[in-house]
Design a protein around this motif. Structure first.
Motif, PDB file in Angstrom:
ATOM      1  N   LEU A   1       3.517  -0.064   5.285  1.00 42.95           N
ATOM      2  CA  LEU A   1       3.713   1.155   4.494  1.00 42.95           C
ATOM      3  C   LEU A   1       3.057   1.047   3.132  1.00 42.95           C
ATOM      4  O   LEU A   1       2.486   2.020   2.629  1.00 42.95           O
ATOM      5  CB  LEU A   1       5.204   1.456   4.333  1.00 42.95           C
ATOM      6  CG  LEU A   1       5.912   2.017   5.545  1.00 42.95           C
ATOM      7  CD1 LEU A   1       7.412   2.098   5.299  1.00 42.95           C
ATOM      8  CD2 LEU A   1       5.363   3.375   5.905  1.00 42.95           C
ATOM      9  N   ASP A   2       3.133  -0.129   2.527  1.00 37.20           N
ATOM     10  CA  ASP A   2       2.502  -0.310   1.222  1.00 37.20           C
ATOM     11  C   ASP A   2       0.991  -0.179   1.335  1.00 37.20           C
ATOM     12  O   ASP A   2       0.354   0.457   0.495  1.00 37.20           O
ATOM     13  CB  ASP A   2       2.885  -1.666   0.645  1.00 37.20           C
ATOM     14  CG  ASP A   2       2.520  -1.798  -0.816  1.00 37.20           C
ATOM     15  OD1 ASP A   2       2.742  -0.820  -1.580  1.00 37.20           O
ATOM     16  OD2 ASP A   2       2.024  -2.872  -1.206  1.00 37.20           O
ATOM     17  N   GLY A   3       0.422  -0.759   2.394  1.00 35.39           N
ATOM     18  CA  GLY A   3      -1.017  -0.645   2.584  1.00 35.39           C
ATOM     19  C   GLY A   3      -1.468   0.782   2.854  1.00 35.39           C
ATOM     20  O   GLY A   3      -2.470   1.243   2.315  1.00 35.39           O
TER      21      GLY A   3
ATOM     22  N   ASP B   1      -5.539   5.369  -0.756  1.00 34.58           N
ATOM     23  CA  ASP B   1      -6.426   6.229  -1.541  1.00 34.58           C
ATOM     24  C   ASP B   1      -6.400   5.895  -3.032  1.00 34.58           C
ATOM     25  O   ASP B   1      -6.794   6.715  -3.859  1.00 34.58           O
ATOM     26  CB  ASP B   1      -6.034   7.695  -1.337  1.00 34.58           C
ATOM     27  CG  ASP B   1      -6.219   8.136   0.109  1.00 34.58           C
ATOM     28  OD1 ASP B   1      -7.126   7.598   0.771  1.00 34.58           O
ATOM     29  OD2 ASP B   1      -5.455   8.996   0.574  1.00 34.58           O
ATOM     30  N   GLY B   2      -5.932   4.716  -3.394  1.00 34.90           N
ATOM     31  CA  GLY B   2      -5.910   4.316  -4.797  1.00 34.90           C
ATOM     32  C   GLY B   2      -4.677   4.791  -5.544  1.00 34.90           C
ATOM     33  O   GLY B   2      -4.603   4.648  -6.758  1.00 34.90           O
ATOM     34  N   GLY B   3      -3.723   5.361  -4.852  1.00 35.81           N
ATOM     35  CA  GLY B   3      -2.504   5.832  -5.505  1.00 35.81           C
ATOM     36  C   GLY B   3      -1.529   4.699  -5.767  1.00 35.81           C
ATOM     37  O   GLY B   3      -1.797   3.531  -5.484  1.00 35.81           O
ATOM     38  N   GLU B   4      -0.400   5.059  -6.305  1.00 36.43           N
ATOM     39  CA  GLU B   4       0.639   4.079  -6.623  1.00 36.43           C
ATOM     40  C   GLU B   4       1.356   3.574  -5.374  1.00 36.43           C
ATOM     41  O   GLU B   4       1.867   2.473  -5.361  1.00 36.43           O
ATOM     42  CB  GLU B   4       1.676   4.707  -7.566  1.00 36.43           C
ATOM     43  CG  GLU B   4       1.143   4.977  -8.951  1.00 36.43           C
ATOM     44  CD  GLU B   4       0.968   3.700  -9.766  1.00 36.43           C
ATOM     45  OE1 GLU B   4       1.742   2.753  -9.556  1.00 36.43           O
ATOM     46  OE2 GLU B   4       0.051   3.673 -10.588  1.00 36.43           O
ATOM     47  N   GLY B   5       1.429   4.383  -4.347  1.00 39.88           N
ATOM     48  CA  GLY B   5       2.133   3.997  -3.135  1.00 39.88           C
ATOM     49  C   GLY B   5       3.634   4.184  -3.276  1.00 39.88           C
ATOM     50  O   GLY B   5       4.149   4.567  -4.324  1.00 39.88           O
ATOM     51  N   TRP B   6       4.336   3.926  -2.191  1.00 45.29           N
ATOM     52  CA  TRP B   6       5.789   4.087  -2.188  1.00 45.29           C
ATOM     53  C   TRP B   6       6.486   2.982  -2.961  1.00 45.29           C
ATOM     54  O   TRP B   6       7.576   3.155  -3.461  1.00 45.29           O
ATOM     55  CB  TRP B   6       6.318   4.087  -0.764  1.00 45.29           C
ATOM     56  CG  TRP B   6       6.023   5.331   0.015  1.00 45.29           C
ATOM     57  CD1 TRP B   6       5.267   6.396  -0.364  1.00 45.29           C
ATOM     58  CD2 TRP B   6       6.492   5.618   1.323  1.00 45.29           C
ATOM     59  NE1 TRP B   6       5.216   7.325   0.612  1.00 45.29           N
ATOM     60  CE2 TRP B   6       5.968   6.880   1.675  1.00 45.29           C
ATOM     61  CE3 TRP B   6       7.278   4.941   2.227  1.00 45.29           C
ATOM     62  CZ2 TRP B   6       6.239   7.477   2.900  1.00 45.29           C
ATOM     63  CZ3 TRP B   6       7.547   5.534   3.437  1.00 45.29           C
ATOM     64  CH2 TRP B   6       7.037   6.787   3.778  1.00 45.29           C
TER      65      TRP B   6
END
Length: 117
Positions: free
Chosen positions: A50-52, A57-62
């Motif tokens: 999920l982190d990957g 797209d270069g966002g912060e992620g969950w």
């Protein structure tokens, strides 16, 4: 979560110990340890995947370092959905499970040869 984990661990140990044949109790406890290990491995793999995916797209992620920018709420909703599916599967399989005959496990007070007393 800790209380739920303790209750689940005791139930799993009792199930694996009680439902195994007398000579295979160690196999039952090994299955219990294996189930716990596979659960930890699956949990770590889910978080890594999920982190990957969410940082692709270069966002912060969950799981961002800043909790205000992350979306842990999405992760917990996902866990709630997975838990609901697991509960439905448990109920389905639990209805069809046949317990071993417990009377075979209870040693009788009579000797093996009733004529030898």
């Amino acid at each position: 979560m800790g209380v739920a984990d303790v209750l689940a661990a005791v139930g799993m140990q009792e199930f694996f110990h009680g439902e195994m044949p007398e000579g295979r109790r160690s196999v039952g406890l090994a299955l219990y340890c294996g189930a716990v290990g596979i659960g930890g491995l699956a949990s770590g793999a889910l978080i890594a995947a999920l982190d990957g995916v969410t940082r692709r797209d270069g966002g912060e992620g969950w799981f961002a370092d800043d909790l205000d920018r992350g979306h842990l709420d999405y992760f917990y909703w996902l866990l709630a959905g997975v838990s609901a599916v697991a509960l439905a599967m448990f109920l389905f399989f639990a209805r069809s499970y046949a317990y071993r005959n417990k009377t075979q496990l209870v040693p009788s007070n009579t000797p093996a040869n009733p004529h030898h007393a």
